[in-house]
Design a protein around this motif. Structure first.
Motif, PDB file in Angstrom:
ATOM      1  N   GLU B 239      24.795  41.775  28.503  1.00 39.39           N
ATOM      2  CA  GLU B 239      24.974  40.528  27.756  1.00 39.39           C
ATOM      3  C   GLU B 239      25.626  40.753  26.396  1.00 39.39           C
ATOM      4  OE1 GLU B 239      22.055  37.551  27.577  1.00 39.39           O
ATOM      5  OE2 GLU B 239      21.823  37.452  29.753  1.00 39.39           O
ATOM      6  N   ARG B 240      25.377  41.910  25.795  1.00 42.21           N
ATOM      7  CA  ARG B 240      25.975  42.160  24.481  1.00 42.21           C
ATOM      8  C   ARG B 240      27.490  42.119  24.546  1.00 42.21           C
ATOM      9  NH1 ARG B 240      28.781  44.851  21.474  1.00 42.21           N
ATOM     10  NH2 ARG B 240      29.376  46.399  23.028  1.00 42.21           N
ATOM     11  N   LYS B 241      28.027  42.412  25.724  1.00 38.08           N
ATOM     12  CA  LYS B 241      29.492  42.458  25.845  1.00 38.08           C
ATOM     13  C   LYS B 241      30.084  41.095  26.184  1.00 38.08           C
ATOM     14  CE  LYS B 241      30.150  47.315  26.605  1.00 38.08           C
ATOM     15  NZ  LYS B 241      30.814  48.380  27.361  1.00 38.08           N
ATOM     16  N   VAL B 242      29.257  40.091  26.102  1.00 33.44           N
ATOM     17  CA  VAL B 242      29.763  38.742  26.342  1.00 33.44           C
ATOM     18  C   VAL B 242      29.353  37.876  25.168  1.00 33.44           C
ATOM     19  CG1 VAL B 242      29.760  36.724  27.877  1.00 33.44           C
ATOM     20  CG2 VAL B 242      29.510  39.028  28.839  1.00 33.44           C
ATOM     21  N   ARG B 243      30.323  37.226  24.568  1.00 34.82           N
ATOM     22  CA  ARG B 243      30.031  36.272  23.498  1.00 34.82           C
ATOM     23  C   ARG B 243      30.520  34.909  23.971  1.00 34.82           C
ATOM     24  NH1 ARG B 243      32.740  36.403  17.421  1.00 34.82           N
ATOM     25  NH2 ARG B 243      31.655  34.567  16.577  1.00 34.82           N
ATOM     26  N   VAL B 244      29.674  33.934  23.870  1.00 33.53           N
ATOM     27  CA  VAL B 244      30.067  32.591  24.291  1.00 33.53           C
ATOM     28  C   VAL B 244      30.034  31.685  23.069  1.00 33.53           C
ATOM     29  CG1 VAL B 244      29.512  30.595  25.733  1.00 33.53           C
ATOM     30  CG2 VAL B 244      29.230  32.912  26.640  1.00 33.53           C
ATOM     31  N   ILE B 245      31.125  30.959  22.896  1.00 32.68           N
ATOM     32  CA  ILE B 245      31.228  30.042  21.770  1.00 32.68           C
ATOM     33  C   ILE B 245      31.523  28.646  22.316  1.00 32.68           C
ATOM     34  CG2 ILE B 245      32.530  29.435  19.695  1.00 32.68           C
ATOM     35  CD1 ILE B 245      33.319  32.395  19.485  1.00 32.68           C
ATOM     36  N   ALA B 246      30.696  27.708  21.912  1.00 34.39           N
ATOM     37  CA  ALA B 246      30.993  26.305  22.196  1.00 34.39           C
ATOM     38  C   ALA B 246      31.490  25.698  20.900  1.00 34.39           C
ATOM     39  CB  ALA B 246      29.748  25.577  22.687  1.00 34.39           C
ATOM     40  N   PRO B 247      32.774  25.422  20.774  1.00 39.46           N
ATOM     41  CA  PRO B 247      33.236  24.780  19.546  1.00 39.46           C
ATOM     42  C   PRO B 247      32.864  23.305  19.600  1.00 39.46           C
ATOM     43  CG  PRO B 247      35.075  25.151  21.053  1.00 39.46           C
ATOM     44  CD  PRO B 247      33.826  25.616  21.757  1.00 39.46           C
ATOM     45  N   ASP B 248      33.729  22.409  19.217  1.00 37.77           N
ATOM     46  CA  ASP B 248      33.408  21.005  19.428  1.00 37.77           C
ATOM     47  C   ASP B 248      33.468  20.715  20.930  1.00 37.77           C
ATOM     48  OD1 ASP B 248      35.076  20.120  16.379  1.00 37.77           O
ATOM     49  OD2 ASP B 248      32.918  20.144  16.789  1.00 37.77           O
ATOM     50  N   VAL B 249      32.496  19.989  21.404  1.00 33.88           N
ATOM     51  CA  VAL B 249      32.393  19.706  22.833  1.00 33.88           C
ATOM     52  C   VAL B 249      32.448  18.196  23.016  1.00 33.88           C
ATOM     53  CG1 VAL B 249      30.884  19.856  24.868  1.00 33.88           C
ATOM     54  CG2 VAL B 249      31.089  21.802  23.296  1.00 33.88           C
ATOM     55  N   GLY B 502      24.934  20.922  20.113  1.00 30.01           N
ATOM     56  CA  GLY B 502      25.249  19.497  20.073  1.00 30.01           C
ATOM     57  C   GLY B 502      26.646  19.183  20.579  1.00 30.01           C
ATOM     58  N   HIS B 503      26.778  18.012  21.155  1.00 33.36           N
ATOM     59  CA  HIS B 503      28.081  17.553  21.630  1.00 33.36           C
ATOM     60  C   HIS B 503      28.182  16.049  21.466  1.00 33.36           C
ATOM     61  CE1 HIS B 503      25.158  18.211  24.890  1.00 33.36           C
ATOM     62  NE2 HIS B 503      25.629  17.128  25.460  1.00 33.36           N
ATOM     63  N   GLY B 504      27.812  15.592  20.289  1.00 30.84           N
ATOM     64  CA  GLY B 504      27.911  14.164  19.987  1.00 30.84           C
ATOM     65  C   GLY B 504      26.622  13.587  19.445  1.00 30.84           C
ATOM     66  N   GLN B 505      25.538  14.370  19.477  1.00 32.73           N
ATOM     67  CA  GLN B 505      24.234  13.836  19.082  1.00 32.73           C
ATOM     68  C   GLN B 505      23.999  13.864  17.576  1.00 32.73           C
ATOM     69  OE1 GLN B 505      24.828  16.195  21.338  1.00 32.73           O
ATOM     70  NE2 GLN B 505      23.792  15.731  23.262  1.00 32.73           N
ATOM     71  N   GLY B 506      24.958  14.437  16.834  1.00 28.95           N
ATOM     72  CA  GLY B 506      24.813  14.392  15.384  1.00 28.95           C
ATOM     73  C   GLY B 506      23.854  15.413  14.805  1.00 28.95           C
ATOM     74  N   HIS B 507      23.711  16.556  15.465  1.00 27.44           N
ATOM     75  CA  HIS B 507      22.775  17.564  14.957  1.00 27.44           C
ATOM     76  C   HIS B 507      23.120  18.031  13.556  1.00 27.44           C
ATOM     77  CE1 HIS B 507      21.828  18.867  19.379  1.00 27.44           C
ATOM     78  NE2 HIS B 507      21.355  17.691  19.090  1.00 27.44           N
ATOM     79  N   GLU B 508      24.427  18.153  13.273  1.00 24.32           N
ATOM     80  CA  GLU B 508      24.804  18.639  11.937  1.00 24.32           C
ATOM     81  C   GLU B 508      24.253  17.717  10.868  1.00 24.32           C
ATOM     82  OE1 GLU B 508      29.055  19.450  11.693  1.00 24.32           O
ATOM     83  OE2 GLU B 508      29.035  19.957  13.832  1.00 24.32           O
ATOM     84  N   THR B 509      24.035  16.473  11.227  1.00 24.93           N
ATOM     85  CA  THR B 509      23.510  15.493  10.280  1.00 24.93           C
ATOM     86  C   THR B 509      21.988  15.491  10.302  1.00 24.93           C
ATOM     87  OG1 THR B 509      25.454  14.158  10.805  1.00 24.93           O
ATOM     88  CG2 THR B 509      23.692  13.076   9.578  1.00 24.93           C
ATOM     89  N   THR B 510      21.400  15.348  11.478  1.00 23.69           N
ATOM     90  CA  THR B 510      19.955  15.186  11.551  1.00 23.69           C
ATOM     91  C   THR B 510      19.208  16.461  11.172  1.00 23.69           C
ATOM     92  OG1 THR B 510      20.098  15.619  13.941  1.00 23.69           O
ATOM     93  CG2 THR B 510      19.969  13.317  13.234  1.00 23.69           C
ATOM     94  N   PHE B 511      19.702  17.618  11.595  1.00 24.23           N
ATOM     95  CA  PHE B 511      19.023  18.853  11.211  1.00 24.23           C
ATOM     96  C   PHE B 511      19.110  19.021   9.694  1.00 24.23           C
ATOM     97  CE2 PHE B 511      19.027  21.687  15.268  1.00 24.23           C
ATOM     98  CZ  PHE B 511      18.801  20.591  16.077  1.00 24.23           C
TER      99      PHE B 511
END
Lengths: 165, 792, 289
Positions: B239-249, B502-511
């Protein structure tokens, strides 16, 4: 051999000369050749409207226009709306009314809204709803989008009637 | 944009404008396909044109010869990457899902060959020139196909097509109770296959990076860590050799909370070729070949006493879960949730339920928003309406009699679930009041040729369940907890990490609102980092209405610990005890002596740049970690729909809608309202407009947005949302999850309203979606069996 | 969903269009508004070897009244007709601007052209229905010059016309202006292709319906004129019973297909409803004459 053409077009006020393959859609030209990735592709068959831009002031589904057809035309994308740090009135209204969630369809709705507002409409909720039904959103249920466009239609009309300085 | 709170010093509860908005409005959001990589290779897939068959030949020579084509690859070329979702249960049959089809195809649209080219246009040209010969075999398509003596076998390990058979609840006394019940209803309910259709279809970009010795996979996903595990497993990488990034979704709704086949293929090719590879699913692929949901049938027996109280309920639930189990949730999610949660807000007396998942030659089903709850609510609410009609009771009254009462909490149901305090009855009452206040009954009296009806439904939504509850499913990878880190930098700004996505739920705001309250700083100073397996702790992603509660909860725990650190340092700097320090409005001050105070920014600068002046502290820096793992809790809601039916066209329209919902403490009412409204829109879609339809041979008939009818603004009414707040004592914030409630209640509310509108015609419609032709048949008095149109 | 390759050519006159089409062969297609053709190309259902872009052809964007005919240049955008306030249009042909509002959505109407719709020949397309309703002449430019084709001879099948591959539609001449007209259609969602549509036009002379046309869309491979139903209205009083009789006749005479949207029984019911409603609306609205 690719069928390529030299195209001159103005995008967001800047002139560009590009060599594009004839089958490349305007959406892909904007995104790939000009790096204007605000215009999104949601269906590529002209129904979702996420790719909406203005061509010579008219709202157009850029997935249904070939880049070569924009030769000599003026194109405006979502990137043209804000003035530096300041979002325009429609963008601010979208935020106020929570007219976006994931944001993917938003540029298309903004350009659709700008096109509609440029016809100087009398704000009528049912008419706005009809216009907004041109594009698809899966997140918001549309209420915030309709609210935002209605509010800005009202605002721009009253600003006009007051007489801009 | 200003971020002044309505209530000073308290960010939670405010309609704070979203942090996410400016970039989305500018068009500078960063979705996977927006990430610049002009030299990347592009993928296109050759997909099965038939629903079932054996691959006999694949010819790629013509394709490889085309300009700009780098490679044309089959499963064998990639070493047969596969994933198998496992539930550690006897009743479950695992199915191995090959990332590219090997020797068989099991649904139309299944990917067989990957074409790698310089751009997508060229890749599609090449895909057109790959010849795949398939010997077509008979397909299994619907639940009606089952029980055929010559049933085609989709998976050898399950010759009868049953991939999971859960006798969840049994009760020896049930038969007797039903036998002696004054009213017994025996009914069958059905719901059609639908698909999430997020506006951004699935996309990915995979790249091997030598410096980090790592595959980096940028992918439009809800579950980056689970994708990492899946990719690592399928490709045999640590798993260390795999990095997964979800940018804006761009939306997910559950379609992206499982690992996609194509993203694993892209990863495999990137590793193999040491070159970046990208793939964007087009809409036709997304509709036809991506994961679907909700094709289910419920055969139910319900016994009522003379006062309309349920005395027993028995359900036989069948789910058409498609060709494979999705990874990692498996195909059992829908059956499990259906059988476990069917009773909802009602006291059902004796309860028995069996739930089965059947394989078919259609795409696999993933946990689409609501996951069986839209169906179980439809079942319970139709039962209530039917019993009310049979017994001459008011529809609200019968619900009132059956709903768990306020003084009955905590309530242990026959399904083994303990329901904590909710506002089930209050929501129902308020909803009924709002129906009257909104003048709906008067509207129904109008005589203008349209038939109008009102539907009212009452239900709960299980949310934010942690590992203990998830563990009962017996998945091999059991989700549930979240871990957050909160770090303050030298300037006093804070970064929060979370394993949610998050993918639309506004986590950057609510958290930020949650953490801002704890640290007494402005949310503007707080940045959330999610969706990167190298940046955050291991976590589970965003699905099942969990993120605000569990992710926000873990952030709150971490923030409290960070606040303790601030108080500790402030105490030393102000020569006081930490217990005398309070954090107020960006400052740490001695309680009762507000002129003895320091700005938090100064504290941060001191900790970073003058740590030698702090002798009492053992630790360096200002960083804290927190976790959350709640048992799970139920939010609840009552919905009402007003529909209009035009007898001339059979058209049904939802013209007004009311929601009364209780998700505990509301962190941001604007965001909650948005989730409700968006969910209701999807629910209305599945009630009236959306269905994935197939020809008798298994050809998908709804592969465009013209045929698969996602509702537009003209089909979705305004939704009035009213909030009740029953705070939750399990969670840091008092909030409960609520993201799926809109979708859960709407189909039942709309169906109830349709039956009400056509009640004079003896309407008894027990399926969704309902089409104009169905309503016409009711109006013309057709019998029940004639009413249903054939859909495969 | 990217289109297959093609050669792109631009024409500046109708004659040039014809020359290019002739030279490029039958696999070449005209690109006008692109709202119908381009989606099909993106699906690769249509793979023209070449496109002749006619958006640059001058002189075909007009709406002109010539006596009893409304002449609409092929490159007139739907939106131009939709927003027209000209007396020439509203006097006897006021249904055209009203009907334009049914076409898709605002961005589609900005781009799509009347000529393109006529050439595409979709049996639910509003201009195709109105062409039949108003006995339009379709004027095409070919190698031998221009010729006019009666609309009943122009629409020959589903997405098929009697035009030659190297001919270009240059004008549609709507005829037979009448005081009353309406087009009504039913679709599940706003802006979708109609499941069925009914268009009617008539005059009322001395309390009797005269010069009646009825056209249905979505019930056959082409727009369907209904002479039998028209005959029930011709000479009858403009009232509910007349409309009901016409609607019944319309519903009985059609042989509609069954699909996801409904079986033939449902479509007949729909046609009955839409025909009646079209007449009611036409009587109320009038076309100003």
């Amino acid at each position: 051999m690719k069928d390529q053409h030299l195209v001159s077009l103005t995008v967001n006020g800047r002139e560009h000369e590009l060599v594009v393959e004839s089958r490349k859609t305007l959406a892909d030209v904007l995104r790939d050749d000009l790096g204007l990735t605000g215009t999104h592709l949601g269906c590529e068959h002209g129904i979702c409207g996420a790719c909406t831009v203005l061509v010579d002031g008219e709202p157009v589904r850029s997935c249904l226009v070939f880049g070569v057809q924009a030769d000599g035309r003026e194109v405006r994308t979502v990137e043209s709306l804000a003035d530096g740090d300041e979002l325009n009135d429609l963008q601010q209204a979208f935020s106020r009314h929570h007219g976006l969630q994931c944001g993917f369809c938003t540029p298309g709705f903004l350009m659709l809204g700008e096109a509609y507002l440029s016809t100087d409409p009398e704000p009528d909720r049912e008419e706005v709803r009809e216009v907004v039904s041109a594009n698809l959103c899966r997140c918001t249920g549309y209420q915030g989008i309709v609210d935002a466009v209605c509010e800005v239609a009202e605002m721009r009309r009253s600003k006009d009637s007051e007489g801009t300085p | 944009m200003t971020t002044e709170p309505d209530k000073p010093q308290r960010w939670v509860g405010n309609r704070l404008p979203r942090r996410e908005d400016p970039r989305m409005l500018r068009g500078s959001g960063r979705f996977v396909d927006d990430i610049p990589d002009p030299h990347a290779y592009h993928l296109a897939f050759v997909r099965s044109s038939v629903a079932s068959g054996r691959i006999t030949e694949i010819v790629t020579d013509d394709a490889i010869a085309l300009p700009g084509v780098i490679a044309v690859l089959t499963s064998a070329d990639l070493g047969h990457p596969c994933l198998t979702a496992v539930l550690e249960r006897e009743e479950f049959v695992p199915t191995t899902m090959p990332m590219l089809a090997m020797d068989r195809v099991r649904y139309a649209g299944e990917p067989i060959v990957a074409v790698v080219a310089e751009d997508r246009y060229l890749a599609e040209d090449a895909a057109d020139n790959v010849w795949v010969e398939i010997a077509e075999t008979p397909a299994v398509l619907s639940l009606d196909d089952l029980g055929r003596p010559d049933l085609p076998v989709i998976h050898d390990a399950a010759p009868d097509g049953v991939l999971v058979d859960l006798h969840m609840f049994t009760d020896d006394l049930l038969d007797d109770v039903l036998a002696s019940a004054p009213l017994v209803l025996e009914e069958t309910f059905r719901s059609g296959r639908v698909t999430a259709a997020p506006m951004e279809s699935r996309t990915c970009r995979a790249d091997w990076r030598d410096r980090d010795e790592q595959l980096v996979l940028e992918v439009s996903t809800q579950v980056p860590h689970q994708v990492r595990s899946g990719v690592a497993q399928a490709l045999g990488l640590p798993e260390r050799k795999v990095r997964v990034i979800a940018p804006d979704v761009g939306g997910g709704f559950g379609q992206k909370c499982v690992v996609g086949r194509e993203e694993v293929v892209a990863a495999a090719i990137a590793v193999r070729m040491r070159h970046s590879v990208r793939w964007t699913e087009d809409r036709q692929e997304n509709l036809i070949a991506s994961f679907h949901g909700r094709e289910q049938e419920y055969r139910v027996r319900a016994g009522f006493d003379a006062e309309g109280r349920l005395v027993g309920l028995e359900a036989d639930i069948r789910c058409n879960i498609g060709a494979y189990s999705v990874y990692p949730f498996s195909c059992a999610v829908e059956p499990l949730m259906a059988a476990t949660e069917l009773p909802g807000v009602y006291k059902v007396g004796r309860y028995a339920a069996r739930a089965r998942g059947f394989a078919s030659n259609k795409p696999p089903t993933a946990p689409y928003r609501g996951v069986s709850r839209p169906q179980i609510v439809l079942v319970m609410e139709r039962l209530m309406d039917k019993a009310a009609r049979e017994l001459g009771l008011d529809r609200v009254e019968i619900r009132r009699r059956n709903t768990i009462q306020p003084d009955e909490f905590p309530y242990l149901g026959p399904n083994g679930i303990t329901y904590e305090t909710g506002s089930y009855v209050e929501a129902l009452e308020l909803c009924a009041e709002q129906i009257d206040e909104s003048g709906w009954p008067e509207q129904c009296e109008r005589e203008d040729g349209l038939l109008r009806g009102i539907g009212i439904v009452n239900f709960s939504e299980r949310t934010a369940y942690g590992t203990a509850t998830m563990g009962m499913r017996k998945m091999q990878m059991t989700p549930g907890f979240e871990v957050s880190h909160v770090r303050m930098d030298a300037s006093g700004d804070v970064v929060v990490t979370s394993g949610t996505c998050g993918h639309g739920q506004g986590h950057e705001t609510t958290f930020a609102q949650i953490v801002a309250d704890v640290l007494a700083i402005s949310p503007d100073r707080i940045k959330l980092r999610q969706g990167d397996t190298d940046v955050t702790s291991f976590g589970w992603g965003t699905f099942a209405s969990r993120s605000l509660v569990i992710g926000g909860g873990s952030a709150a725990v971490a923030a409290h610990r960070l606040a303790d650190q601030l108080r500790e340092v402030a105490a030393e700097m102000l020569e006081a005890e930490p217990t005398d320090i309070e954090l107020v409005d960006g400052h740490a001050q001695i309680r009762g002596a507000s002129d003895a105070r320091l700005s938090i920014d100064d504290i941060a600068a001191t900790v970073h740049f003058r740590s030698h002046t702090l002798v009492q502290r053992e630790e360096q820096l200002l960083e804290a970690r927190g976790s959350a793992d709640p048992p799970g809790m139920f939010s609840n809601a009552a919905h009402a729909a007003l529909v209009e039916v035009d007898p001339g066209t059979g058209d049904a329209r939802v013209v007004d809608y009311i929601v009364v919902e209780d998700c505990g403490v509301v962190v941001n009412p604007m965001i909650v309202d948005g989730q409700v409204r968006g969910g209701v829109a999807q629910g209305i879609g599945s009630a009236l407009y959306e269905e994935m339809s197939y020809s008798p041979e298994g050809q998908p008939l709804t592969g465009t947005f013209m045929d698969y009818m996602v509702p537009t603004a003209s089909e979705i009414p305004r939704v009035a949302v009213h909030h009740l707040e029953t705070p939750c004592d399990q969670t840091e914030t008092g909030a409960k999850g609520m993201g799926e409630g809109g979708t859960i209640g709407a189909p039942a509310a709309v169906l109830s309203a349709l039956n009400d509108a056509l009640s004079d015609y003896g309407a008894d419609i027990d399926f969704v979606p309902v089409r104009p032709a169905h309503l016409l048949a009711v109006l013309e008095g057709a019998s029940d069996s004639e009413r249903r149109l054939e859909t495969a | 969903m990217k289109p297959a390759s093609f050669e792109y050519h631009r024409a500046y006159t109708p004659e040039e269009v014809v020359e290019m089409l002739t030279e490029l062969g039958e696999e070449a297609k005209i690109l006008a508004g692109g709202q119908s053709l381009t989606p099909m190309m993106n699906f690769r259902l249509a793979r023209p070897s070449a496109l002749v872009d006619v958006n640059t052809v001058a002189g075909l964007d007009y709406i002109r009244r010539e006596g009893d005919e409304l002449c609409v240049g092929a490159l007139t955008r739907h939106r131009a007709l939709e927003t027209s306030t000209a007396d020439d249009v509203h006097d006897g042909f006021g249904l055209l601007p009203r009907a334009a509002r049914w076409i898709g959505h605002y961005p589609i109407r900005s781009r799509g052209t009347v000529g393109g719709s006529i050439a595409h020949s979709d049996p639910t397309a509003e201009w195709c229905l109105l062409a039949r309703l108003y006995d339009a002449q379709v004027v095409v430019q070919g190698p031998g010059g221009r010729r006019a084709i009666a609309s009943e001879d122009w629409f020959t099948g589903f997405l098929t016309t009697s035009g030659e591959p190297n001919e270009m539609v240059v004008e549609t001449r709507f005829g037979r202006p009448r005081a009353h007209g309406a087009l009504t259609e039913y679709a599940r969602r706003r802006g979708d292709f109609a499941i069925a549509a009914a268009a009617v036009a008539f005059d009322v002379v001395e309390g009797r319906c005269r010069d009646v046309s009825i056209v249905l869309g979505g019930v056959a491979n082409e727009p369907l004129r209904l002479p039998e139903a028209e005959a029930t209205v011709e000479g009858a009083a403009p009232e509910e019973d007349t409309w009901a009789a016409a609607a019944r006749s319309a519903a009985e005479v059609i042989r509609p297909a069954s699909d996801l949207n409904g079986d033939d029984h449902y479509r007949r019911h729909l046609v009955d409803t839409l025909t009646r409603r079209a007449f009611v609306e036409a009587l109320e609205t009038g076309t100003g004459r």
